[in-house]
Scaffold this motif. Structure first.
Motif, mmCIF file in Angstrom:
data_model
loop_
_atom_site.group_PDB
_atom_site.id
_atom_site.type_symbol
_atom_site.label_atom_id
_atom_site.label_comp_id
_atom_site.label_asym_id
_atom_site.label_seq_id
_atom_site.Cartn_x
_atom_site.Cartn_y
_atom_site.Cartn_z
ATOM 1 N N LEU A 4 0.836 -1.199 0.000
ATOM 2 C CA LEU A 4 0.000 0.000 0.000
ATOM 3 C C LEU A 4 0.872 1.252 0.000
ATOM 4 O O LEU A 4 0.588 2.216 -0.725
ATOM 5 C CB LEU A 4 -0.937 0.005 1.209
ATOM 6 N N LEU A 5 1.958 1.248 0.773
ATOM 7 C CA LEU A 5 2.875 2.376 0.804
ATOM 8 C C LEU A 5 3.509 2.582 -0.562
ATOM 9 O O LEU A 5 3.600 3.700 -1.048
ATOM 10 C CB LEU A 5 3.958 2.168 1.868
ATOM 11 N N GLY A 12 1.923 9.140 -5.962
ATOM 12 C CA GLY A 12 2.485 10.452 -5.665
ATOM 13 C C GLY A 12 3.472 10.898 -6.730
ATOM 14 O O GLY A 12 3.457 12.057 -7.164
ATOM 15 N N MET A 13 4.330 9.970 -7.164
ATOM 16 C CA MET A 13 5.297 10.292 -8.207
ATOM 17 C C MET A 13 4.584 10.656 -9.504
ATOM 18 O O MET A 13 4.907 11.672 -10.140
ATOM 19 C CB MET A 13 6.248 9.112 -8.424
ATOM 20 N N PRO A 52 13.375 21.626 -11.525
ATOM 21 C CA PRO A 52 14.252 21.051 -10.507
ATOM 22 C C PRO A 52 13.506 20.630 -9.239
ATOM 23 O O PRO A 52 13.840 19.621 -8.620
ATOM 24 C CB PRO A 52 15.240 22.175 -10.193
ATOM 25 N N THR A 53 12.477 21.399 -8.869
ATOM 26 C CA THR A 53 11.703 21.053 -7.674
ATOM 27 C C THR A 53 10.996 19.718 -7.868
ATOM 28 O O THR A 53 11.035 18.854 -6.984
ATOM 29 C CB THR A 53 10.678 22.161 -7.362
ATOM 30 N N VAL A 54 10.383 19.538 -9.020
ATOM 31 C CA VAL A 54 9.690 18.278 -9.303
ATOM 32 C C VAL A 54 10.694 17.137 -9.375
ATOM 33 O O VAL A 54 10.449 16.045 -8.854
ATOM 34 C CB VAL A 54 8.845 18.387 -10.594
ATOM 35 N N LEU A 61 10.717 10.726 -3.472
ATOM 36 C CA LEU A 61 9.655 9.736 -3.280
ATOM 37 C C LEU A 61 10.097 8.355 -3.767
ATOM 38 O O LEU A 61 9.845 7.346 -3.118
ATOM 39 C CB LEU A 61 8.379 10.159 -4.018
ATOM 40 N N GLY A 62 10.754 8.325 -4.916
ATOM 41 C CA GLY A 62 11.242 7.051 -5.440
ATOM 42 C C GLY A 62 12.234 6.383 -4.508
ATOM 43 O O GLY A 62 12.186 5.176 -4.284
#
Length: 91
Positions: A4-5, A12-13, A52-54, A61-62
């Motif tokens: 699930l995580l 999210g990615m 760059p922020t993304v 996250l990855g």
């Protein structure tokens, strides 16, 4: 629970990339709306912060999602690679 995580991290990615793409499309439409090169350059300058922020957020996250699979030194190499990319493209 771990699955699930991972699903949440994957969503999210992908969501951040959709958001980034949407911002890019909106910026292109704004450039056409304003119709001047000066405004287009100003809008493009604002986009310089989005990319760059993304990149950092999606990579983070990855790495969180892979934390149980990767050794620490491999994560450090990936983070260092992202840092080198950001350093290499700075103006």
């Amino acid at each position: 629970m771990l699955s699930l995580l991972r699903d949440n991290i994957l969503y999210g990615m992908a969501g951040l990339r959709f958001l980034s793409g949407s911002i890019e499309i909106i910026a292109a439409l704004l450039m056409l709306y304003y119709g001047t090169v000066q405004k287009a350059v100003q809008i493009n300058a604002g986009l310089a912060m989005v990319g760059p922020t993304v990149l950092i957020l999606v990579t983070s996250l990855g790495l969180i999602g892979l934390a149980d699979k990767l050794e620490f030194w491999r994560m450090a190499v990936v983070m260092g690679g992202v840092g080198l990319i950001l350093w290499g493209v700075r103006g």
